[in-house]
Design an enzyme around this catalytic site. Structure first.
Site, mmCIF file in Angstrom:
data_model
loop_
_atom_site.group_PDB
_atom_site.id
_atom_site.type_symbol
_atom_site.label_atom_id
_atom_site.label_comp_id
_atom_site.label_asym_id
_atom_site.label_seq_id
_atom_site.Cartn_x
_atom_site.Cartn_y
_atom_site.Cartn_z
ATOM 1 N N HIS A 100 -11.110 32.888 21.754
ATOM 2 C CA HIS A 100 -11.633 32.727 23.119
ATOM 3 C C HIS A 100 -12.933 31.953 23.083
ATOM 4 C CE1 HIS A 100 -13.211 36.517 21.521
ATOM 5 N NE2 HIS A 100 -14.299 36.309 22.244
ATOM 6 N N HIS A 102 -16.368 31.418 25.276
ATOM 7 C CA HIS A 102 -17.216 31.905 26.360
ATOM 8 C C HIS A 102 -17.788 30.690 27.079
ATOM 9 C CE1 HIS A 102 -17.832 36.120 24.740
ATOM 10 N NE2 HIS A 102 -17.414 35.514 23.641
HETATM 11 P P1 AMP Z 1 -16.538 38.315 21.378
HETATM 12 O O1 AMP Z 1 -17.719 39.159 21.002
HETATM 13 O O2 AMP Z 1 -16.793 36.839 21.220
HETATM 14 O O3 AMP Z 1 -15.272 38.772 20.684
HETATM 15 O O4 AMP Z 1 -16.371 38.507 22.932
HETATM 16 C C1 AMP Z 1 -15.528 39.442 23.507
HETATM 17 C C2 AMP Z 1 -15.864 39.459 24.986
HETATM 18 O O5 AMP Z 1 -14.807 40.090 25.675
HETATM 19 C C3 AMP Z 1 -17.151 40.209 25.331
HETATM 20 O O6 AMP Z 1 -18.070 39.323 25.971
HETATM 21 C C4 AMP Z 1 -16.675 41.309 26.276
HETATM 22 O O7 AMP Z 1 -17.576 41.570 27.329
HETATM 23 C C5 AMP Z 1 -15.361 40.755 26.782
HETATM 24 N N1 AMP Z 1 -14.394 41.738 27.215
HETATM 25 C C6 AMP Z 1 -14.046 42.873 26.556
HETATM 26 N N2 AMP Z 1 -13.091 43.540 27.249
HETATM 27 C C7 AMP Z 1 -12.846 42.799 28.372
HETATM 28 C C8 AMP Z 1 -11.977 42.952 29.495
HETATM 29 N N3 AMP Z 1 -11.155 44.009 29.598
HETATM 30 N N4 AMP Z 1 -12.004 42.013 30.467
HETATM 31 C C9 AMP Z 1 -12.830 40.962 30.372
HETATM 32 N N5 AMP Z 1 -13.665 40.747 29.332
HETATM 33 C C10 AMP Z 1 -13.675 41.654 28.350
#
Ligand code: AMP
Length: 137
Positions: A100, A102
């Site tokens: 993903h 951001h």
């Molecule tokens: P990373 O640390 O790069 O793996 O980012 C994971 C991201 O997913 C974090 O910014 C979380 O806030 C986001 N996240 C986790 N669960 C959900 C969810 N159910 N819906 C939307 N975003 C989420």
């Protein structure tokens, strides 16, 4: 345990999200814990763990989705700039093991800090350049 299933379930509609964009290859939705309002995650529909194991053709679709979403985030939030963050591996802050990007809108004095670089010796840059060119073949 590594979280590989969450975004698959979101894409499948089994877990709710605030979807903002979808095409044949890409799905984008709001991060539930945004750095700034409008912080959006852009993910491929076909699962890969992160950048390093993603098929380059899928990646091409994803980065086009990222550009599209980034333009919309900028317009919708009135942001002055956009950061892209993409974490690979636990040590790098990755919590969800599904590629993903951001897309983070940025505003004057929003308090969000980037990394702090450490000035390097020219000799160490040269040595590292050699190692990387070798790794790149
Ligand atoms: P990373 O640390 O790069 O793996 O980012 C994971 C991201 O997913 C974090 O910014 C979380 O806030 C986001 N996240 C986790 N669960 C959900 C969810 N159910 N819906 C939307 N975003 C989420």
């Amino acid at each position: 345990m590594q979280n590989t299933e969450l975004f698959k379930k979101i894409i499948a509609g089994e877990i709710p999200c605030e979807k903002v964009y979808e095409d044949d290859h890409v799905f984008a939705f709001l991060d539930i814990a945004p750095v700034n309002p409008g912080h959006t995650l852009v993910v491929p529909k076909i699962w890969s763990e992160g950048l390093l194991d993603t098929d380059p053709q899928i990646l091409a679709h994803v980065i086009q989705g990222v550009q599209k979403v980034a333009k919309a985030v900028k317009e919708a939030t009135g942001a002055s700039g956009i950061n892209l963050h993409q974490n690979n591996g636990e040590i790098a802050g990755q919590k969800v093991f599904h590629l993903h990007f951001h897309v983070i809108p940025r505003h004057e004095n929003d308090g969000y800090e980037l990394w702090h670089g450490k000035p390097a010796e020219p000799s160490s840059l040269k040595e590292m350049g050699e190692r990387l060119r070798k790794a790149l073949g």
